[in-house]
Write a protein that holds these residues in place. Sequence first.
Motif, PDB file in Angstrom:
ATOM      1  N   ASP A 170      12.007  -2.132  -3.211  1.00 17.17           N
ATOM      2  CA  ASP A 170      11.005  -1.621  -2.273  1.00 17.17           C
ATOM      3  C   ASP A 170      10.576  -2.799  -1.390  1.00 17.17           C
ATOM      4  OD1 ASP A 170       9.273   0.106  -1.018  1.00 17.17           O
ATOM      5  OD2 ASP A 170       7.966   0.396  -2.765  1.00 17.17           O
ATOM      6  N   ARG A 171      10.063  -2.495  -0.213  1.00 17.01           N
ATOM      7  CA  ARG A 171       9.632  -3.560   0.693  1.00 17.01           C
ATOM      8  C   ARG A 171       8.106  -3.624   0.703  1.00 17.01           C
ATOM      9  NH1 ARG A 171      13.898  -4.958   4.540  1.00 17.01           N
ATOM     10  NH2 ARG A 171      15.643  -3.515   4.346  1.00 17.01           N
ATOM     11  N   PRO A 172       7.540  -4.827   0.869  1.00 19.89           N
ATOM     12  CA  PRO A 172       6.076  -4.925   0.930  1.00 19.89           C
ATOM     13  C   PRO A 172       5.545  -4.318   2.231  1.00 19.89           C
ATOM     14  CG  PRO A 172       7.070  -7.059   1.404  1.00 19.89           C
ATOM     15  CD  PRO A 172       8.196  -6.132   1.031  1.00 19.89           C
ATOM     16  N   THR A 173       4.304  -3.850   2.226  1.00 24.57           N
ATOM     17  CA  THR A 173       3.666  -3.359   3.445  1.00 24.57           C
ATOM     18  C   THR A 173       3.439  -4.526   4.391  1.00 24.57           C
ATOM     19  OG1 THR A 173       2.548  -1.746   2.037  1.00 24.57           O
ATOM     20  CG2 THR A 173       1.727  -1.967   4.295  1.00 24.57           C
ATOM     21  N   SER A 174       3.014  -5.645   3.843  1.00 21.60           N
ATOM     22  CA  SER A 174       2.939  -6.889   4.624  1.00 21.60           C
ATOM     23  C   SER A 174       3.232  -8.050   3.686  1.00 21.60           C
ATOM     24  CB  SER A 174       1.553  -7.044   5.263  1.00 21.60           C
ATOM     25  OG  SER A 174       0.581  -7.201   4.256  1.00 21.60           O
ATOM     26  N   GLY A 175       3.609  -9.174   4.275  1.00 23.84           N
ATOM     27  CA  GLY A 175       3.946 -10.338   3.450  1.00 23.84           C
ATOM     28  C   GLY A 175       5.444 -10.542   3.395  1.00 23.84           C
ATOM     29  N   ARG A 176       5.837 -11.604   2.732  1.00 18.83           N
ATOM     30  CA  ARG A 176       7.214 -12.053   2.792  1.00 18.83           C
ATOM     31  C   ARG A 176       7.810 -12.145   1.392  1.00 18.83           C
ATOM     32  NH1 ARG A 176       9.090 -17.110   2.819  1.00 18.83           N
ATOM     33  NH2 ARG A 176      11.156 -17.395   3.720  1.00 18.83           N
ATOM     34  N   VAL A 177       9.061 -11.724   1.261  1.00 16.25           N
ATOM     35  CA  VAL A 177       9.789 -11.850  -0.001  1.00 16.25           C
ATOM     36  C   VAL A 177      11.089 -12.596   0.292  1.00 16.25           C
ATOM     37  CG1 VAL A 177      10.943 -10.629  -1.888  1.00 16.25           C
ATOM     38  CG2 VAL A 177       8.855  -9.668  -0.885  1.00 16.25           C
ATOM     39  N   ALA A 178      11.348 -13.640  -0.449  1.00 17.85           N
ATOM     40  CA  ALA A 178      12.610 -14.375  -0.293  1.00 17.85           C
ATOM     41  C   ALA A 178      13.325 -14.416  -1.632  1.00 17.85           C
ATOM     42  CB  ALA A 178      12.344 -15.790   0.203  1.00 17.85           C
ATOM     43  N   ILE A 179      14.600 -14.083  -1.612  1.00 19.87           N
ATOM     44  CA  ILE A 179      15.438 -14.124  -2.808  1.00 19.87           C
ATOM     45  C   ILE A 179      16.588 -15.079  -2.532  1.00 19.87           C
ATOM     46  CG2 ILE A 179      16.940 -12.805  -4.362  1.00 19.87           C
ATOM     47  CD1 ILE A 179      14.114 -11.847  -4.607  1.00 19.87           C
ATOM     48  N   GLU A 197       0.866  -1.179   0.000  1.00 20.61           N
ATOM     49  CA  GLU A 197       0.000   0.000   0.000  1.00 20.61           C
ATOM     50  C   GLU A 197       0.896   1.220   0.000  1.00 20.61           C
ATOM     51  OE1 GLU A 197      -3.727  -0.224   2.252  1.00 20.61           O
ATOM     52  OE2 GLU A 197      -3.132   1.662   3.183  1.00 20.61           O
ATOM     53  N   TYR A 198       0.705   2.082  -0.981  1.00 23.03           N
ATOM     54  CA  TYR A 198       1.490   3.316  -1.048  1.00 23.03           C
ATOM     55  C   TYR A 198       0.884   4.363  -0.122  1.00 23.03           C
ATOM     56  CZ  TYR A 198       3.980   1.652  -5.225  1.00 23.03           C
ATOM     57  OH  TYR A 198       4.773   0.954  -6.094  1.00 23.03           O
ATOM     58  N   ALA A 199       1.694   5.345   0.241  1.00 27.36           N
ATOM     59  CA  ALA A 199       1.184   6.484   1.000  1.00 27.36           C
ATOM     60  C   ALA A 199       0.030   7.085   0.205  1.00 27.36           C
ATOM     61  CB  ALA A 199       2.288   7.512   1.193  1.00 27.36           C
ATOM     62  N   GLY A 200      -1.060   7.406   0.891  1.00 27.09           N
ATOM     63  CA  GLY A 200      -2.238   7.899   0.179  1.00 27.09           C
ATOM     64  C   GLY A 200      -3.281   6.805   0.025  1.00 27.09           C
ATOM     65  N   ASP A 241      -2.168  -6.923  -3.756  1.00 29.63           N
ATOM     66  CA  ASP A 241      -3.045  -7.442  -2.715  1.00 29.63           C
ATOM     67  C   ASP A 241      -3.127  -8.960  -2.837  1.00 29.63           C
ATOM     68  OD1 ASP A 241      -4.765  -7.426  -0.625  1.00 29.63           O
ATOM     69  OD2 ASP A 241      -6.420  -6.429  -1.670  1.00 29.63           O
ATOM     70  N   GLY A 242      -2.624  -9.655  -1.856  1.00 27.19           N
ATOM     71  CA  GLY A 242      -2.749 -11.114  -1.844  1.00 27.19           C
ATOM     72  C   GLY A 242      -1.960 -11.820  -2.938  1.00 27.19           C
ATOM     73  N   VAL A 243      -0.864 -11.216  -3.378  1.00 22.37           N
ATOM     74  CA  VAL A 243      -0.074 -11.844  -4.441  1.00 22.37           C
ATOM     75  C   VAL A 243       0.809 -12.939  -3.849  1.00 22.37           C
ATOM     76  CG1 VAL A 243       1.774 -11.471  -6.121  1.00 22.37           C
ATOM     77  CG2 VAL A 243      -0.078  -9.791  -5.902  1.00 22.37           C
ATOM     78  N   ASP A 244       0.695 -14.134  -4.423  1.00 25.04           N
ATOM     79  CA  ASP A 244       1.543 -15.259  -4.002  1.00 25.04           C
ATOM     80  C   ASP A 244       2.209 -15.794  -5.269  1.00 25.04           C
ATOM     81  OD1 ASP A 244       2.749 -17.451  -2.936  1.00 25.04           O
ATOM     82  OD2 ASP A 244       0.908 -18.403  -2.213  1.00 25.04           O
ATOM     83  N   LEU A 245       3.496 -15.540  -5.397  1.00 28.56           N
ATOM     84  CA  LEU A 245       4.178 -15.849  -6.657  1.00 28.56           C
ATOM     85  C   LEU A 245       5.543 -16.444  -6.361  1.00 28.56           C
ATOM     86  CD1 LEU A 245       4.248 -15.453  -9.798  1.00 28.56           C
ATOM     87  CD2 LEU A 245       5.294 -13.229  -9.360  1.00 28.56           C
ATOM     88  N   THR A 246       5.831 -17.562  -6.983  1.00 27.18           N
ATOM     89  CA  THR A 246       7.160 -18.166  -6.869  1.00 27.18           C
ATOM     90  C   THR A 246       7.745 -18.283  -8.267  1.00 27.18           C
ATOM     91  OG1 THR A 246       6.437 -19.454  -4.958  1.00 27.18           O
ATOM     92  CG2 THR A 246       8.453 -20.183  -6.075  1.00 27.18           C
ATOM     93  N   ILE A 247       8.952 -17.775  -8.428  1.00 31.07           N
ATOM     94  CA  ILE A 247       9.653 -17.929  -9.699  1.00 31.07           C
ATOM     95  C   ILE A 247      10.812 -18.887  -9.450  1.00 31.07           C
ATOM     96  CG2 ILE A 247      10.961 -16.764 -11.516  1.00 31.07           C
ATOM     97  CD1 ILE A 247       9.341 -14.221 -10.877  1.00 31.07           C
ATOM     98  N   GLY A 248      10.790 -20.000 -10.147  1.00 25.37           N
ATOM     99  CA  GLY A 248      11.805 -21.033  -9.936  1.00 25.37           C
ATOM    100  C   GLY A 248      13.029 -20.790 -10.795  1.00 25.37           C
ATOM    101  N   ALA A 249      14.147 -21.355 -10.366  1.00 26.60           N
ATOM    102  CA  ALA A 249      15.388 -21.221 -11.140  1.00 26.60           C
ATOM    103  C   ALA A 249      15.168 -21.773 -12.538  1.00 26.60           C
ATOM    104  CB  ALA A 249      16.509 -21.974 -10.437  1.00 26.60           C
ATOM    105  N   GLY A 250      15.635 -21.032 -13.538  1.00 26.74           N
ATOM    106  CA  GLY A 250      15.560 -21.479 -14.921  1.00 26.74           C
ATOM    107  C   GLY A 250      14.275 -21.113 -15.639  1.00 26.74           C
ATOM    108  N   GLU A 251      13.372 -20.403 -14.951  1.00 22.78           N
ATOM    109  CA  GLU A 251      12.111 -20.045 -15.598  1.00 22.78           C
ATOM    110  C   GLU A 251      12.239 -18.780 -16.447  1.00 22.78           C
ATOM    111  OE1 GLU A 251       8.036 -21.171 -13.982  1.00 22.78           O
ATOM    112  OE2 GLU A 251       9.037 -20.256 -12.275  1.00 22.78           O
ATOM    113  N   LEU A 252      11.360 -18.668 -17.425  1.00 21.25           N
ATOM    114  CA  LEU A 252      11.173 -17.443 -18.197  1.00 21.25           C
ATOM    115  C   LEU A 252       9.701 -17.075 -18.063  1.00 21.25           C
ATOM    116  CD1 LEU A 252      11.908 -15.221 -20.201  1.00 21.25           C
ATOM    117  CD2 LEU A 252      11.745 -16.893 -22.049  1.00 21.25           C
ATOM    118  N   VAL A 253       9.432 -16.032 -17.306  1.00 27.90           N
ATOM    119  CA  VAL A 253       8.062 -15.683 -16.931  1.00 27.90           C
ATOM    120  C   VAL A 253       7.698 -14.332 -17.502  1.00 27.90           C
ATOM    121  CG1 VAL A 253       6.472 -15.428 -14.990  1.00 27.90           C
ATOM    122  CG2 VAL A 253       8.540 -16.774 -14.705  1.00 27.90           C
TER     123      VAL A 253
END
Length: 219
Positions: free
Chosen positions: A45-54, A3-6, A12-24
């Motif tokens: 940028d960081r999410p307002t909530s939720g998890r990001v793993a690289i 959520e941006y300021a304002g 919202d509710g994005v759940d996405l995994t990109i696997g090694a070797g993929e072209l998405v």
Amino acid sequence: MKEYAGGVRALDGVDLTIGAGELVGIVGPSGSGKSTLLHIVGTLDRPTSGRVAIAGHDVARLTDRRLSALRARHIGFVFQAFHLAPGLSAVENVAEGLFYSGLPRARRRALAAGALARVGLADRMRHRPHELSGGQKQRVAIARALVGQPDLLLADEPTGALDTASGGTVMELPHALNDEGATIAVITHDTEIAQRLPRQVRIRDGRVVADSTRGKVVL
Ligand SMILES: Nc1ncnc2c1ncn2[C@@H]1O[C@H](COP(=O)(O)OP(=O)(O)O)[C@@H](O)[C@H]1O
Ligand SMILES: [Mg+2]
């Protein structure tokens, strides 16, 4: 969620995994949240909530400094507007992609020359950005993103500023690089470009509305 300021909820509710070797392909109309998603996946940028793993690292646990190091090591970026340094030659621009590598200058330059040859610009090493066509500029930007051999290449509308012909040439690169093992996410609002990608994630109003994997033989 982002959520941006304002109060704009861009993701919202994005759940996405990109696997090694993929072209998405990440596809959606303007304003749907594609660039926001790229910024979050790319740890710009960081999410307002939720998890990001690289590459197994939980981004929220890292300080900004550690995060910059992770980004420099693991992620390459390509943007619609190229973002090349105007005063630098093509090979110098590509060598910038190794700025944090700690490699000596001569080695950085040699690797940059190799990356430029890889994108078909061996004969344009010393050209400045203003001496290159749009498609050539984007190929320099792709070489810069790839020279450090990132685990993930993120491209935000890489053909958005190009005519159809040079856009087509630029889009050959992700396919070729993916065949060689690179993991790539290409953001586009161009459904024709998206259709040629093996996996398409459709996003609308900040939500993933479809995720298709097709065309790739899984052995
Ligand atoms: N820095 C920002 N501050 C506030 N709102 C933003 C910001 N960046 C994007 N937005 C809003 O978030 C939504 C998604 O934007 P964006 O991710 O750029 O979409 P896309 O790349 O698909 O065109 C839009 O409604 C946009 O206006
Ligand atoms: Mg965008």
